[in-house]
Scaffold this motif. Structure first.
Motif, PDB file in Angstrom:
ATOM      1  N   SER A  82       0.759  -0.579  -6.057  1.00 18.37           N
ATOM      2  CA  SER A  82       1.756  -0.732  -4.818  1.00 18.37           C
ATOM      3  C   SER A  82       3.084  -1.231  -5.307  1.00 18.37           C
ATOM      4  O   SER A  82       2.469  -2.634  -6.012  1.00 18.37           O
ATOM      5  CB  SER A  82       1.062  -1.343  -3.305  1.00 18.37           C
ATOM      6  OG  SER A  82      -0.004  -0.409  -3.253  1.00 18.37           O
ATOM      7  N   ASN A 106      -5.300   5.063   4.278  1.00 18.49           N
ATOM      8  CA  ASN A 106      -5.239   5.937   2.892  1.00 18.49           C
ATOM      9  C   ASN A 106      -7.208   6.030   3.926  1.00 18.49           C
ATOM     10  O   ASN A 106      -8.172   6.058   2.862  1.00 18.49           O
ATOM     11  CB  ASN A 106      -4.860   5.639   1.952  1.00 18.49           C
ATOM     12  CG  ASN A 106      -3.543   6.265   1.237  1.00 18.49           C
ATOM     13  OD1 ASN A 106      -3.671   7.415   2.458  1.00 18.49           O
ATOM     14  ND2 ASN A 106      -2.676   5.838   0.796  1.00 18.49           N
ATOM     15  N   SER A 169      -2.986  -0.599   0.248  1.00 13.71           N
ATOM     16  CA  SER A 169      -3.222   0.100   0.125  1.00 13.71           C
ATOM     17  C   SER A 169      -4.748  -0.427  -1.365  1.00 13.71           C
ATOM     18  O   SER A 169      -4.772   0.996  -1.473  1.00 13.71           O
ATOM     19  CB  SER A 169      -3.124   0.686  -1.052  1.00 13.71           C
ATOM     20  OG  SER A 169      -1.423  -0.083  -0.738  1.00 13.71           O
TER      21      SER A 169
END
Length: 253
Positions: A82, A106, A169
């Protein structure tokens, strides 16, 4: 220890312009590496190549031994890398917690019917997402801002929110593009402590672009110096501080 992120002879051309030439990088899973150089040296271009915004003209990029050349940015994120941006890219009209929850999606495991009919699984997953994202905000001392729209946050808090969103994430590699830009010395000092903390807590490899030399020299274990798209030096902060090529191109006498 095997490298978690590698770039091998990466070159990026835009027409007749070579923005990055034969760039090499190897970062282990627990390292904090800085990428420095004058404006226009190619630093952000490298971030864009690593994260799938651009496909390199030549060379290979490996994330945990998986070739990621040509993958889309969301695919790179799903594999564990990320980033933040030099120019803040928050969803300005969403709340602080909503900005983080978007990146956490996610990890939400329900299907469309669950959302349409607000099933028990939907509420369980949404509650789990909220709790995890609230924990991230608390790490950055932003829990009290969870219902504040991103556009109404102080500038330094917006910077922190971008990092919190990137962490949602669950990356293995975090790329920070000038995270201290626009911060005052107190905010920068707090950011340095936060980067140290999240690196240990989340067991992250961090690649950092930054112009604040006090910050870079204070937290990075290794530095890579670019000038006109070429690597002119690599080594420890002390090595870089004394390197005549770096002094001439970037640091000044």
């Amino acid at each position: 220890m095997s490298a978690i992120l590698q770039a091998k002879d990466v070159t990026m051309r835009f027409g007749g312009l070579t923005a990055v030439e034969n760039f090499n990088l190897s970062i282990n899973s627990d390292e904090l590496v800085g990428l420095i150089g004058p404006n226009g040296a190619g630093k952000t271009t490298i971030f864009n190549v690593l994260t799938g915004v651009y496909k390199p003209s030549e060379g290979e990029i490996l994330l945990e031994d998986t070739l990621i050349n040509g993958l889309m940015p969301h695919e790179v994120v799903a594999l564990g890398m990320s980033r933040t941006f030099q120019n803040i890219r928050l969803f300005k009209d969403l709340t602080t917690i909503q900005n983080v929850e978007i990146a956490y999606n996610n990890d939400i495991h329900y299907q469309l019917p669950h959302a349409l009919f607000r099933t028990k699984k939907y509420w369980e997953e949404e509650e789990k997402a909220y709790e995890e994202c609230k924990k991230l905000l608390d790490i950055f001392d932003m829990g009290d801002y969870e219902m504040t729209k991103a556009k109404n946050l102080p500038y330094g808090q917006q910077r922190k929110l971008e990092i919190a969103r990137a962490l949602a994430s669950k990356p293995k590699v975090l790329l920070l593009d000038e995270p201290a830009a626009g911060m005052n010395p107190k905010e920068t000092s707090e950011l340095m402590e936060t980067i140290h903390f999240i690196r240990k807590k989340f067991n992250l490899a961090i690649l950092l672009i930054e112009h604040d030399m006090k910050m870079v020299m204070g937290i990075c274990e290794r530095l890579i110096v670019l000038d006109y798209g070429k690597t002119i030096a690599a080594g420890t902060p002390e090595d870089i501080r004394k390197n005549p090529d770096v002094i001439r191109a970037y640091l000044g006498e």
